[in-house]
Design an enzyme around this catalytic site. Sequence first.
Site, PDB file in Angstrom:
ATOM      1  N   CYS A   3       0.865  -1.190   0.000  1.00 14.98           N
ATOM      2  CA  CYS A   3       0.000   0.000   0.000  1.00 14.98           C
ATOM      3  C   CYS A   3       0.894   1.230   0.000  1.00 14.98           C
ATOM      4  CB  CYS A   3      -0.988  -0.022   1.168  1.00 14.98           C
ATOM      5  SG  CYS A   3      -0.218  -0.033   2.802  1.00 14.98           S
ATOM      6  N   ASN A   6       2.302   1.419   4.292  1.00 21.26           N
ATOM      7  CA  ASN A   6       2.642   0.156   4.968  1.00 21.26           C
ATOM      8  C   ASN A   6       2.377   0.232   6.471  1.00 21.26           C
ATOM      9  OD1 ASN A   6       5.567  -1.968   5.517  1.00 21.26           O
ATOM     10  ND2 ASN A   6       3.490  -2.589   5.097  1.00 21.26           N
ATOM     11  N   CYS A   8      -1.371   0.810   7.394  1.00 31.83           N
ATOM     12  CA  CYS A   8      -2.807   0.545   7.558  1.00 31.83           C
ATOM     13  C   CYS A   8      -3.257  -0.717   6.825  1.00 31.83           C
ATOM     14  CB  CYS A   8      -3.634   1.738   7.066  1.00 31.83           C
ATOM     15  SG  CYS A   8      -3.355   3.246   8.013  1.00 31.83           S
ATOM     16  N   ARG A   9      -3.281  -0.662   5.485  1.00 30.20           N
ATOM     17  CA  ARG A   9      -3.895  -1.751   4.725  1.00 30.20           C
ATOM     18  C   ARG A   9      -2.966  -2.954   4.542  1.00 30.20           C
ATOM     19  NH1 ARG A   9      -5.285   2.054  -0.211  1.00 30.20           N
ATOM     20  NH2 ARG A   9      -3.353   2.929   0.616  1.00 30.20           N
ATOM     21  N   SER A  10      -1.750  -2.736   4.053  1.00 32.26           N
ATOM     22  CA  SER A  10      -0.902  -3.900   3.741  1.00 32.26           C
ATOM     23  C   SER A  10      -0.485  -4.705   4.979  1.00 32.26           C
ATOM     24  CB  SER A  10       0.305  -3.517   2.875  1.00 32.26           C
ATOM     25  OG  SER A  10       1.116  -2.553   3.481  1.00 32.26           O
ATOM     26  N   ASP A 117      -8.185   3.805   1.136  1.00 32.19           N
ATOM     27  CA  ASP A 117      -7.196   4.210   2.137  1.00 32.19           C
ATOM     28  C   ASP A 117      -7.935   4.685   3.390  1.00 32.19           C
ATOM     29  OD1 ASP A 117      -5.252   5.396   3.644  1.00 32.19           O
ATOM     30  OD2 ASP A 117      -4.300   6.425   1.959  1.00 32.19           O
TER      31      ASP A 117
HETATM   32  P1  4NP Z   1      -1.772   2.782   4.083  1.00 29.75           P
HETATM   33  O1  4NP Z   1      -2.408   4.135   4.670  1.00 29.75           O
HETATM   34  O2  4NP Z   1      -1.249   3.129   2.697  1.00 29.75           O
HETATM   35  O3  4NP Z   1      -2.943   1.848   4.023  1.00 29.75           O
HETATM   36  O4  4NP Z   1      -0.692   2.374   5.043  1.00 29.75           O
HETATM   37  C1  4NP Z   1      -1.684   5.327   4.749  1.00 29.75           C
HETATM   38  C2  4NP Z   1      -0.849   5.535   5.821  1.00 29.75           C
HETATM   39  C3  4NP Z   1      -0.142   6.722   5.925  1.00 29.75           C
HETATM   40  C4  4NP Z   1      -0.276   7.688   4.946  1.00 29.75           C
HETATM   41  C5  4NP Z   1      -1.105   7.466   3.863  1.00 29.75           C
HETATM   42  C6  4NP Z   1      -1.806   6.278   3.751  1.00 29.75           C
HETATM   43  N1  4NP Z   1       0.436   8.912   5.066  1.00 29.75           N
HETATM   44  O5  4NP Z   1       0.236   9.786   4.198  1.00 29.75           O
HETATM   45  O6  4NP Z   1       1.237   9.082   6.006  1.00 29.75           O
END
Ligand code: 4NP
Length: 146
Positions: A3, A6, A8-10, A117
């Site tokens: 994602c 790294n 939240c989702r992955s 997201d």
């Molecule tokens: P992820 O979510 O891609 O599912 O881990 C996010 C986590 C952090 C950020 C964006 C998306 N960020 O902009 O810090």
Amino acid sequence: MVCLGNICRSPLAHGILASKLTSKEHQVDSAGTSNYHVGDLPDKRSIEVARKNGLNITNQRGRQFQIEDFDYFDLIYVMDESNLQNIVKLARNAEDITKVKLILNESHPNKNLEVPDPYYRGNSGFDNVYKMLEEACEIIAKKLNT
Ligand code: 4NP
């Protein structure tokens, strides 16, 4: 499992798939396309939704996707179209590109749906993401476990 951050989702996809695989011959990992959260624990809300569903993902730490991941992994599941574009940009050849798949095409073939997201959403976003990933990983695990 890839994602953006790294955190939240992955990490959820990583934990869920790893829990469903029966053979040690398969190795699961996750990474972000960005370097925003390298070395960080998963987001508290991902840790909590995993815990509610019986999984501990607190051994995971954020890392950024590396070109060498194309050599090491046979399947690279991305969460959304933006991740897909970012990873395909790093591909060195056609073989690299064929490894990259939108994870929800496992549960919803050819629909090109995205795992939203949840970073800027509340806890309900994480429940929803968990459900989608659980469904997709169940299908992936069934194939890999045969
Ligand atoms: P992820 O979510 O891609 O599912 O881990 C996010 C986590 C952090 C950020 C964006 C998306 N960020 O902009 O810090």
